[in-house]
Write a protein that holds these residues in place. Structure first.
Motif, PDB file in Angstrom:
ATOM      1  N   ALA A  78      -6.245   2.711  10.744  1.00 51.46           N
ATOM      2  CA  ALA A  78      -6.456   1.319  10.312  1.00 51.46           C
ATOM      3  C   ALA A  78      -5.941   1.114   8.890  1.00 51.46           C
ATOM      4  O   ALA A  78      -5.319   0.092   8.591  1.00 51.46           O
ATOM      5  N   ASN A  79      -6.182   2.080   8.022  1.00 52.66           N
ATOM      6  CA  ASN A  79      -5.687   1.973   6.648  1.00 52.66           C
ATOM      7  C   ASN A  79      -4.169   2.008   6.593  1.00 52.66           C
ATOM      8  O   ASN A  79      -3.557   1.296   5.799  1.00 52.66           O
ATOM      9  N   GLU A  80      -3.559   2.823   7.432  1.00 54.64           N
ATOM     10  CA  GLU A  80      -2.100   2.941   7.430  1.00 54.64           C
ATOM     11  C   GLU A  80      -1.422   1.638   7.836  1.00 54.64           C
ATOM     12  O   GLU A  80      -0.394   1.278   7.272  1.00 54.64           O
ATOM     13  N   VAL A  81      -1.989   0.918   8.796  1.00 50.65           N
ATOM     14  CA  VAL A  81      -1.334  -0.304   9.261  1.00 50.65           C
ATOM     15  C   VAL A  81      -1.459  -1.456   8.276  1.00 50.65           C
ATOM     16  O   VAL A  81      -0.668  -2.398   8.325  1.00 50.65           O
ATOM     17  N   ILE A  82      -2.445  -1.389   7.363  1.00 49.62           N
ATOM     18  CA  ILE A  82      -2.561  -2.473   6.385  1.00 49.62           C
ATOM     19  C   ILE A  82      -1.836  -2.165   5.079  1.00 49.62           C
ATOM     20  O   ILE A  82      -1.669  -3.048   4.243  1.00 49.62           O
ATOM     21  N   GLU A  83      -1.386  -0.921   4.924  1.00 50.16           N
ATOM     22  CA  GLU A  83      -0.619  -0.572   3.727  1.00 50.16           C
ATOM     23  C   GLU A  83       0.755  -1.232   3.777  1.00 50.16           C
ATOM     24  O   GLU A  83       1.233  -1.609   4.849  1.00 50.16           O
ATOM     25  N   GLU A  84       1.397  -1.355   2.622  1.00 53.18           N
ATOM     26  CA  GLU A  84       2.735  -1.931   2.575  1.00 53.18           C
ATOM     27  C   GLU A  84       3.654  -1.157   3.513  1.00 53.18           C
ATOM     28  O   GLU A  84       3.712   0.073   3.477  1.00 53.18           O
ATOM     29  N   GLY A  85       4.321  -1.891   4.390  1.00 54.22           N
ATOM     30  CA  GLY A  85       5.200  -1.272   5.374  1.00 54.22           C
ATOM     31  C   GLY A  85       4.520  -1.022   6.708  1.00 54.22           C
ATOM     32  O   GLY A  85       5.182  -0.750   7.711  1.00 54.22           O
ATOM     33  N   GLY A  86       3.190  -1.102   6.749  1.00 50.03           N
ATOM     34  CA  GLY A  86       2.453  -0.917   8.005  1.00 50.03           C
ATOM     35  C   GLY A  86       2.608  -2.126   8.906  1.00 50.03           C
ATOM     36  O   GLY A  86       2.991  -3.215   8.471  1.00 50.03           O
ATOM     37  N   SER A  87       2.296  -1.964  10.184  1.00 50.50           N
ATOM     38  CA  SER A  87       2.520  -3.036  11.151  1.00 50.50           C
ATOM     39  C   SER A  87       1.710  -4.297  10.841  1.00 50.50           C
ATOM     40  O   SER A  87       2.238  -5.411  10.943  1.00 50.50           O
ATOM     41  N   SER A  88       0.460  -4.158  10.459  1.00 50.08           N
ATOM     42  CA  SER A  88      -0.349  -5.341  10.132  1.00 50.08           C
ATOM     43  C   SER A  88       0.171  -6.016   8.864  1.00 50.08           C
ATOM     44  O   SER A  88       0.201  -7.245   8.776  1.00 50.08           O
ATOM     45  N   HIS A  89       0.573  -5.211   7.902  1.00 55.33           N
ATOM     46  CA  HIS A  89       1.142  -5.770   6.669  1.00 55.33           C
ATOM     47  C   HIS A  89       2.406  -6.555   6.993  1.00 55.33           C
ATOM     48  O   HIS A  89       2.596  -7.684   6.522  1.00 55.33           O
ATOM     49  N   LYS A  90       3.284  -5.973   7.796  1.00 50.65           N
ATOM     50  CA  LYS A  90       4.529  -6.658   8.180  1.00 50.65           C
ATOM     51  C   LYS A  90       4.232  -7.953   8.925  1.00 50.65           C
ATOM     52  O   LYS A  90       4.872  -8.979   8.677  1.00 50.65           O
ATOM     53  N   ASN A  91       3.267  -7.915   9.835  1.00 47.57           N
ATOM     54  CA  ASN A  91       2.921  -9.124  10.593  1.00 47.57           C
ATOM     55  C   ASN A  91       2.340 -10.202   9.695  1.00 47.57           C
ATOM     56  O   ASN A  91       2.597 -11.388   9.900  1.00 47.57           O
ATOM     57  N   MET A  92       1.558  -9.821   8.698  1.00 43.29           N
ATOM     58  CA  MET A  92       1.006 -10.798   7.759  1.00 43.29           C
ATOM     59  C   MET A  92       2.135 -11.443   6.942  1.00 43.29           C
ATOM     60  O   MET A  92       2.140 -12.661   6.736  1.00 43.29           O
ATOM     61  N   ILE A  93       3.085 -10.630   6.499  1.00 42.17           N
ATOM     62  CA  ILE A  93       4.235 -11.164   5.760  1.00 42.17           C
ATOM     63  C   ILE A  93       4.999 -12.159   6.630  1.00 42.17           C
ATOM     64  O   ILE A  93       5.362 -13.250   6.182  1.00 42.17           O
ATOM     65  N   ARG A  94       5.236 -11.790   7.894  1.00 42.98           N
ATOM     66  CA  ARG A  94       5.950 -12.687   8.821  1.00 42.98           C
ATOM     67  C   ARG A  94       5.180 -13.985   9.029  1.00 42.98           C
ATOM     68  O   ARG A  94       5.771 -15.068   9.087  1.00 42.98           O
ATOM     69  N   LEU A  95       3.862 -13.887   9.158  1.00 43.48           N
ATOM     70  CA  LEU A  95       3.044 -15.083   9.346  1.00 43.48           C
ATOM     71  C   LEU A  95       3.161 -15.996   8.129  1.00 43.48           C
ATOM     72  O   LEU A  95       3.363 -17.209   8.266  1.00 43.48           O
ATOM     73  N   LEU A  96       3.042 -15.426   6.938  1.00 43.25           N
ATOM     74  CA  LEU A  96       3.153 -16.239   5.715  1.00 43.25           C
ATOM     75  C   LEU A  96       4.533 -16.870   5.582  1.00 43.25           C
ATOM     76  O   LEU A  96       4.658 -18.040   5.192  1.00 43.25           O
ATOM     77  N   GLN A  97       5.574 -16.118   5.940  1.00 44.46           N
ATOM     78  CA  GLN A  97       6.929 -16.674   5.898  1.00 44.46           C
ATOM     79  C   GLN A  97       7.062 -17.832   6.878  1.00 44.46           C
ATOM     80  O   GLN A  97       7.671 -18.863   6.561  1.00 44.46           O
ATOM     81  N   ASP A  98       6.486 -17.683   8.066  1.00 53.37           N
ATOM     82  CA  ASP A  98       6.549 -18.740   9.071  1.00 53.37           C
ATOM     83  C   ASP A  98       5.791 -19.975   8.607  1.00 53.37           C
ATOM     84  O   ASP A  98       6.267 -21.102   8.789  1.00 53.37           O
ATOM     85  N   ILE A  99       4.634 -19.776   7.991  1.00 55.30           N
ATOM     86  CA  ILE A  99       3.851 -20.917   7.480  1.00 55.30           C
ATOM     87  C   ILE A  99       4.644 -21.644   6.401  1.00 55.30           C
ATOM     88  O   ILE A  99       4.706 -22.878   6.396  1.00 55.30           O
ATOM     89  N   ARG A 100       5.244 -20.866   5.498  1.00 49.31           N
ATOM     90  CA  ARG A 100       6.064 -21.494   4.443  1.00 49.31           C
ATOM     91  C   ARG A 100       7.228 -22.267   5.041  1.00 49.31           C
ATOM     92  O   ARG A 100       7.541 -23.383   4.612  1.00 49.31           O
ATOM     93  N   LYS A 101       7.867 -21.676   6.036  1.00 48.74           N
ATOM     94  CA  LYS A 101       9.010 -22.320   6.690  1.00 48.74           C
ATOM     95  C   LYS A 101       8.566 -23.618   7.360  1.00 48.74           C
ATOM     96  O   LYS A 101       9.225 -24.646   7.222  1.00 48.74           O
ATOM     97  N   GLN A 102       7.440 -23.573   8.084  1.00 43.98           N
ATOM     98  CA  GLN A 102       6.924 -24.768   8.748  1.00 43.98           C
ATOM     99  C   GLN A 102       6.539 -25.836   7.727  1.00 43.98           C
ATOM    100  O   GLN A 102       6.777 -27.022   7.937  1.00 43.98           O
TER     101      GLN A 102
END
Length: 109
Positions: A78-102
């Motif tokens: 769980a800690n690994e996926v929230i670290e920078e580069g982890g899958s949850s971290h990447k998905n959060m970045i994508r979500l924020l980018q999508d919100i900004r784009k919208q």
């Protein structure tokens, strides 16, 4: 983790923790206590059952150590996926980018 479900989906969560992930012990609650009617339903877990569940988690036996080991492994994952580069971290970045784009699309940025 000692599980003591009382309402709704907590019984499903208990199955996940105890039977699927095998990182917890049930106190044996079997009866749903409806919201606001907890006292009417009576005691659904005996103190002896609670004591046994806590001892199971705290003792030094093989099964208890296996439970703690699996919990540590899942915690590490769980800690690994929230670290920078982890899958949850990447998905959060994508979500924020999508919100900004919208937001820019709707506000003509």
């Amino acid at each position: 983790m000692v599980t003591w479900p009382q309402f709704q989906e907590q019984f499903y969560n208990e199955n996940l923790i105890v039977k699927v992930l095998r990182i917890g012990v049930s106190v044996g609650a079997q009866k749903v206590a409806h919201l606001g009617e907890e006292e009417k339903s009576g005691v659904v877990v005996k103190s002896e059952d609670l004591r046994k569940a806590i001892e199971m988690v705290m003792e030094d036996g093989k099964e208890s150590e296996d439970i703690r080991k699996r919990a540590r492994e899942l915690g590490k994952m769980a800690n690994e996926v929230i670290e920078e580069g982890g899958s949850s971290h990447k998905n959060m970045i994508r979500l924020l980018q999508d919100i900004r784009k919208q937001s820019c699309t709707n506000n003509s940025c």
